[in-house]
Design a protein around this motif. Structure first.
Motif, PDB file in Angstrom:
ATOM      1  N   VAL A 196       0.837  -1.200   0.000  1.00 49.47           N
ATOM      2  CA  VAL A 196       0.000   0.000   0.000  1.00 49.47           C
ATOM      3  C   VAL A 196       0.873   1.251   0.000  1.00 49.47           C
ATOM      4  O   VAL A 196       0.624   2.203  -0.746  1.00 49.47           O
ATOM      5  CB  VAL A 196      -0.974  -0.005   1.204  1.00 49.47           C
ATOM      6  CG1 VAL A 196      -1.675   1.344   1.359  1.00 49.47           C
ATOM      7  CG2 VAL A 196      -1.994  -1.133   1.038  1.00 49.47           C
ATOM      8  N   ALA A 197       1.924   1.260   0.792  1.00 44.14           N
ATOM      9  CA  ALA A 197       2.828   2.414   0.821  1.00 44.14           C
ATOM     10  C   ALA A 197       3.489   2.629  -0.534  1.00 44.14           C
ATOM     11  O   ALA A 197       3.599   3.763  -1.011  1.00 44.14           O
ATOM     12  CB  ALA A 197       3.890   2.224   1.909  1.00 44.14           C
ATOM     13  N   ALA A 198       3.923   1.548  -1.174  1.00 44.06           N
ATOM     14  CA  ALA A 198       4.557   1.654  -2.493  1.00 44.06           C
ATOM     15  C   ALA A 198       3.567   2.168  -3.536  1.00 44.06           C
ATOM     16  O   ALA A 198       3.915   3.002  -4.381  1.00 44.06           O
ATOM     17  CB  ALA A 198       5.123   0.300  -2.911  1.00 44.06           C
ATOM     18  N   LEU A 199       2.322   1.691  -3.486  1.00 49.49           N
ATOM     19  CA  LEU A 199       1.304   2.160  -4.428  1.00 49.49           C
ATOM     20  C   LEU A 199       0.995   3.639  -4.211  1.00 49.49           C
ATOM     21  O   LEU A 199       0.880   4.402  -5.173  1.00 49.49           O
ATOM     22  CB  LEU A 199       0.035   1.324  -4.299  1.00 49.49           C
ATOM     23  CG  LEU A 199       0.146  -0.101  -4.833  1.00 49.49           C
ATOM     24  CD1 LEU A 199      -1.046  -0.938  -4.367  1.00 49.49           C
ATOM     25  CD2 LEU A 199       0.247  -0.101  -6.345  1.00 49.49           C
ATOM     26  N   ARG A 200       0.876   4.053  -2.961  1.00 49.34           N
ATOM     27  CA  ARG A 200       0.620   5.476  -2.676  1.00 49.34           C
ATOM     28  C   ARG A 200       1.765   6.347  -3.185  1.00 49.34           C
ATOM     29  O   ARG A 200       1.544   7.406  -3.769  1.00 49.34           O
ATOM     30  CB  ARG A 200       0.425   5.695  -1.185  1.00 49.34           C
ATOM     31  CG  ARG A 200      -0.925   5.244  -0.696  1.00 49.34           C
ATOM     32  CD  ARG A 200      -1.111   5.536   0.781  1.00 49.34           C
ATOM     33  NE  ARG A 200      -2.454   5.162   1.186  1.00 49.34           N
ATOM     34  CZ  ARG A 200      -2.763   4.730   2.389  1.00 49.34           C
ATOM     35  NH1 ARG A 200      -1.829   4.628   3.325  1.00 49.34           N
ATOM     36  NH2 ARG A 200      -3.998   4.407   2.678  1.00 49.34           N
ATOM     37  N   SER A 201       2.984   5.893  -2.960  1.00 49.67           N
ATOM     38  CA  SER A 201       4.148   6.651  -3.417  1.00 49.67           C
ATOM     39  C   SER A 201       4.169   6.753  -4.943  1.00 49.67           C
ATOM     40  O   SER A 201       4.397   7.833  -5.502  1.00 49.67           O
ATOM     41  CB  SER A 201       5.423   5.983  -2.913  1.00 49.67           C
ATOM     42  OG  SER A 201       6.552   6.637  -3.429  1.00 49.67           O
ATOM     43  N   ALA A 202       3.918   5.634  -5.615  1.00 52.15           N
ATOM     44  CA  ALA A 202       3.903   5.634  -7.087  1.00 52.15           C
ATOM     45  C   ALA A 202       2.781   6.522  -7.613  1.00 52.15           C
ATOM     46  O   ALA A 202       2.957   7.259  -8.595  1.00 52.15           O
ATOM     47  CB  ALA A 202       3.748   4.206  -7.608  1.00 52.15           C
ATOM     48  N   TRP A 203       1.623   6.478  -6.959  1.00 48.06           N
ATOM     49  CA  TRP A 203       0.495   7.300  -7.394  1.00 48.06           C
ATOM     50  C   TRP A 203       0.820   8.780  -7.215  1.00 48.06           C
ATOM     51  O   TRP A 203       0.551   9.586  -8.106  1.00 48.06           O
ATOM     52  CB  TRP A 203      -0.760   6.926  -6.599  1.00 48.06           C
ATOM     53  CG  TRP A 203      -1.982   7.562  -7.153  1.00 48.06           C
ATOM     54  CD1 TRP A 203      -2.586   8.697  -6.711  1.00 48.06           C
ATOM     55  CD2 TRP A 203      -2.735   7.131  -8.288  1.00 48.06           C
ATOM     56  NE1 TRP A 203      -3.671   8.988  -7.490  1.00 48.06           N
ATOM     57  CE2 TRP A 203      -3.790   8.051  -8.453  1.00 48.06           C
ATOM     58  CE3 TRP A 203      -2.618   6.053  -9.158  1.00 48.06           C
ATOM     59  CZ2 TRP A 203      -4.723   7.912  -9.480  1.00 48.06           C
ATOM     60  CZ3 TRP A 203      -3.559   5.933 -10.167  1.00 48.06           C
ATOM     61  CH2 TRP A 203      -4.586   6.852 -10.327  1.00 48.06           C
ATOM     62  N   ASP A 204       1.399   9.130  -6.067  1.00 54.16           N
ATOM     63  CA  ASP A 204       1.779  10.526  -5.832  1.00 54.16           C
ATOM     64  C   ASP A 204       2.774  11.007  -6.887  1.00 54.16           C
ATOM     65  O   ASP A 204       2.657  12.115  -7.410  1.00 54.16           O
ATOM     66  CB  ASP A 204       2.382  10.700  -4.435  1.00 54.16           C
ATOM     67  CG  ASP A 204       1.348  10.553  -3.327  1.00 54.16           C
ATOM     68  OD1 ASP A 204       0.129  10.640  -3.615  1.00 54.16           O
ATOM     69  OD2 ASP A 204       1.769  10.347  -2.171  1.00 54.16           O
TER      70      ASP A 204
END
Length: 105
Positions: free
Chosen positions: A80-88
């Motif tokens: 989830v953290a990696a997805l949020r970072s990639a999305w940002d």
């Protein structure tokens, strides 16, 4: 009143149930238009062109789902953290690109 006309099944508006290629095939045949997100656009059929929608800018809501029991797992939290970072990062890149495209000449 013709009851069969009121109960007749109609195809969904905009071909919501058809895949992107099916929608583009219908567009190529002159049977309508389609609004597709960029990732869903495969190679365009002959005679079909795309026009970006710029005002208003279309948005979509993206969510991540997992089993409730898996939530505390470190791998789920890391994903989830990696997805949020990639999305940002993608949003920042898109904002920069949009500013460049929409800059006054």
């Amino acid at each position: 009143m013709n009851s069969s006309a009121s109960t007749a099944r109609r195809p969904p508006a905009g071909g919501r149930r058809a895949g992107a290629m099916a929608q583009l095939t219908l567009v190529a045949a002159g049977l309508g238009g389609a609004m597709l997100p960029r990732p869903a656009r495969p190679v365009l059929p002959a005679g079909v062109c795309v026009v970006p929608v710029v005002r208003p800018v279309p948005t979509r809501r993206v969510v991540v789902a997992w089993r409730e029991a898996s939530g505390p797992r470190p791998a789920v939290r890391a994903a989830v953290a990696a997805l949020r970072s990639a999305w940002d990062q993608a949003e920042r890149s898109a904002a920069r690109a949009s500013a460049t495209v929409n800059a006054p000449a």
